[in-house]
Design an enzyme around this catalytic site. Sequence first.
Site, PDB file in Angstrom:
ATOM      1  N   GLU A 183     -43.623  -3.276   2.637  1.00  0.00           N
ATOM      2  CA  GLU A 183     -42.353  -2.686   2.424  1.00  0.00           C
ATOM      3  C   GLU A 183     -41.943  -1.727   1.972  1.00  0.00           C
ATOM      4  OE1 GLU A 183     -40.250  -6.578   2.674  1.00  0.00           O
ATOM      5  OE2 GLU A 183     -41.376  -7.734   4.424  1.00  0.00           O
ATOM      6  N   ASN A 232     -49.434  -2.731   3.786  1.00  0.00           N
ATOM      7  CA  ASN A 232     -48.170  -4.415   4.732  1.00  0.00           C
ATOM      8  C   ASN A 232     -46.730  -3.917   5.067  1.00  0.00           C
ATOM      9  OD1 ASN A 232     -49.007  -6.651   5.817  1.00  0.00           O
ATOM     10  ND2 ASN A 232     -47.303  -7.771   4.068  1.00  0.00           N
ATOM     11  N   HIS A 271     -43.266 -10.605  11.621  1.00  0.00           N
ATOM     12  CA  HIS A 271     -42.285 -11.136  12.256  1.00  0.00           C
ATOM     13  C   HIS A 271     -41.694 -10.707  13.161  1.00  0.00           C
ATOM     14  CE1 HIS A 271     -43.074 -12.864   8.408  1.00  0.00           C
ATOM     15  NE2 HIS A 271     -43.045 -11.845   8.085  1.00  0.00           N
ATOM     16  N   GLU A 301     -48.345 -11.503   9.251  1.00  0.00           N
ATOM     17  CA  GLU A 301     -47.204 -12.639   9.053  1.00  0.00           C
ATOM     18  C   GLU A 301     -47.218 -13.144   9.690  1.00  0.00           C
ATOM     19  OE1 GLU A 301     -44.871 -11.211   5.372  1.00  0.00           O
ATOM     20  OE2 GLU A 301     -46.070 -10.444   4.959  1.00  0.00           O
ATOM     21  N   ASP A 303     -45.242 -14.423  12.618  1.00  0.00           N
ATOM     22  CA  ASP A 303     -44.734 -16.203  12.977  1.00  0.00           C
ATOM     23  C   ASP A 303     -43.702 -15.925  14.923  1.00  0.00           C
ATOM     24  OD1 ASP A 303     -42.420 -14.907  11.680  1.00  0.00           O
ATOM     25  OD2 ASP A 303     -42.476 -16.033  10.138  1.00  0.00           O
TER      26      ASP A 303
HETATM   27  C1  XIL Z   1     -41.359 -14.819   2.225  1.00  0.00           C
HETATM   28  C2  XIL Z   1     -41.937 -17.173   1.889  1.00  0.00           C
HETATM   29  O1  XIL Z   1     -42.337 -17.395   2.385  1.00  0.00           O
HETATM   30  C3  XIL Z   1     -41.411 -17.427   1.253  1.00  0.00           C
HETATM   31  O2  XIL Z   1     -41.031 -18.744   0.987  1.00  0.00           O
HETATM   32  C4  XIL Z   1     -40.338 -16.758   0.057  1.00  0.00           C
HETATM   33  O3  XIL Z   1     -38.693 -17.581  -1.016  1.00  0.00           O
HETATM   34  C5  XIL Z   1     -39.840 -14.890   0.210  1.00  0.00           C
HETATM   35  O4  XIL Z   1     -40.791 -15.210   0.766  1.00  0.00           O
HETATM   36  N1  XIL Z   1     -42.345 -11.052   3.453  1.00  0.00           N
HETATM   37  C6  XIL Z   1     -43.497 -11.120   2.941  1.00  0.00           C
HETATM   38  C7  XIL Z   1     -43.657 -12.036   2.008  1.00  0.00           C
HETATM   39  O5  XIL Z   1     -43.914  -9.489   2.890  1.00  0.00           O
HETATM   40  O6  XIL Z   1     -43.925 -12.629   1.007  1.00  0.00           O
HETATM   41  C8  XIL Z   1     -42.222 -12.974   2.597  1.00  0.00           C
HETATM   42  O7  XIL Z   1     -42.416 -14.398   2.158  1.00  0.00           O
HETATM   43  C9  XIL Z   1     -41.386 -13.311   3.861  1.00  0.00           C
HETATM   44  C10 XIL Z   1     -41.341 -11.434   4.672  1.00  0.00           C
END
Ligand code: XIL
Length: 399
Positions: A183, A232, A271, A301, A303
């Site tokens: 990020e 990522n 996401h 990731e 969702d």
């Molecule tokens: C999130 C986790 O899911 C949470 O449990 C934590 O509190 C914060 O981080 N992008 C990412 C992940 O790369 O590491 C993040 O994970 C969600 C967003």
Amino acid sequence: MGTTLSTSRPRPGRPRSRVRLVTIGLAAAILAVPSAVAAADDAGAPQAPGDSLRAIAAREGLRIGTAVDMAKLGTDTAYTSVVADQFSVVTPENVMKWDAVEPTRGTYDWQAADRLVSFAEQHDQLVRGHTLMWHNQLPGWLTSGVADGSIGTAELRDILHQHVTDEVGHFRGRIWQWDVANEVFANSWDSHPLADGVNGDDFWVQHLGEGVIADVFRWAHQADPKALLMYNDYNITGEDGTNAKFQAVYDFVKRLRAQGVPIDGIGEQGHLDTQYGFDPQTFQADLQAFGDLGLKVAVTEADVRTFVSGTGADEVPTDQLAAFAQPYEFSAMLTGCRLVRQCISFTAWGVDDGDSWIPNTFSGEGYGLLYDARLRPKQAYFALRQDLLLGLSAHRTDG
Ligand code: XIL
């Protein structure tokens, strides 16, 4: 009412038996693949996972993954079985982040992360290491040291170099993909993008300059030359309505590759949120463009959140159509990945809605994952499984 409905409605006999036949045929085929079955045996899982996501996807050489909550793995039996049975790659949701592995300066705590890597090895799963350079979840000693000036620029650079060397070195040979940098590109709403789209406000870029991005890849490569090193990020495949962030990352990694920086792939976090819409064509085209640069790609990731009423097991989408959009967008992401030859894994950011970062991060939202809070598979789970089954005969005949 419920009884009337279920008895008066004719059962779709023929399609069901056809699906059963496919499943039985598949189970027989899977029996010939030792890895999938061995994984279930090791876990002592009650049901044979011949129709699990991992087993079906294995037929086309794709890994299906989940982020794992180490507070539950090994202690919550149902959760642990789902992780073992359904997924062939795991990502630590939190336990490899800097604040978790080095809460006190100079004292490492690898326990939880080691436990996940061992679990993965016992269950024939690969591991995505997450994450080495990120602005979030940094230990307090580091951020406060930088804030009060006791850690200066040169020392900060050494600390980061040491962190990457130690963490990658600790797991050397046991990590499939590392999210090396996470990020660092600006979103459309960020206020200080650099000329090439890197986020000028990113903690690391701000303090060490954007050259540090190439350096962390070099350092990680030195520590484990065989791991796949990924960049990522989110919204890099058209999700925010423009393709600007994709273009910036694309141009940047193309340059890094030309300079011989050891970057192997791009992780698109995935996401999504049903309120914003989603363009599967752009998603796929952008993944393919990265692939055409000679990079691997992964959905890391996934969702798909939406507004909900109720919490936990009582969580329901407030808009009825969201219950359809949610599995659709999940399915479209998986399809986009599968249609790109370079896409090597598809990972959901957690197992179930009772244990997701979404409600804590996005007020009023939830329903983002493949299982509900009682660990019952949702429509999104069945959508992915059907997609994978449907592709069995036609997809990747060259693999
Ligand atoms: C999130 C986790 O899911 C949470 O449990 C934590 O509190 C914060 O981080 N992008 C990412 C992940 O790369 O590491 C993040 O994970 C969600 C967003």
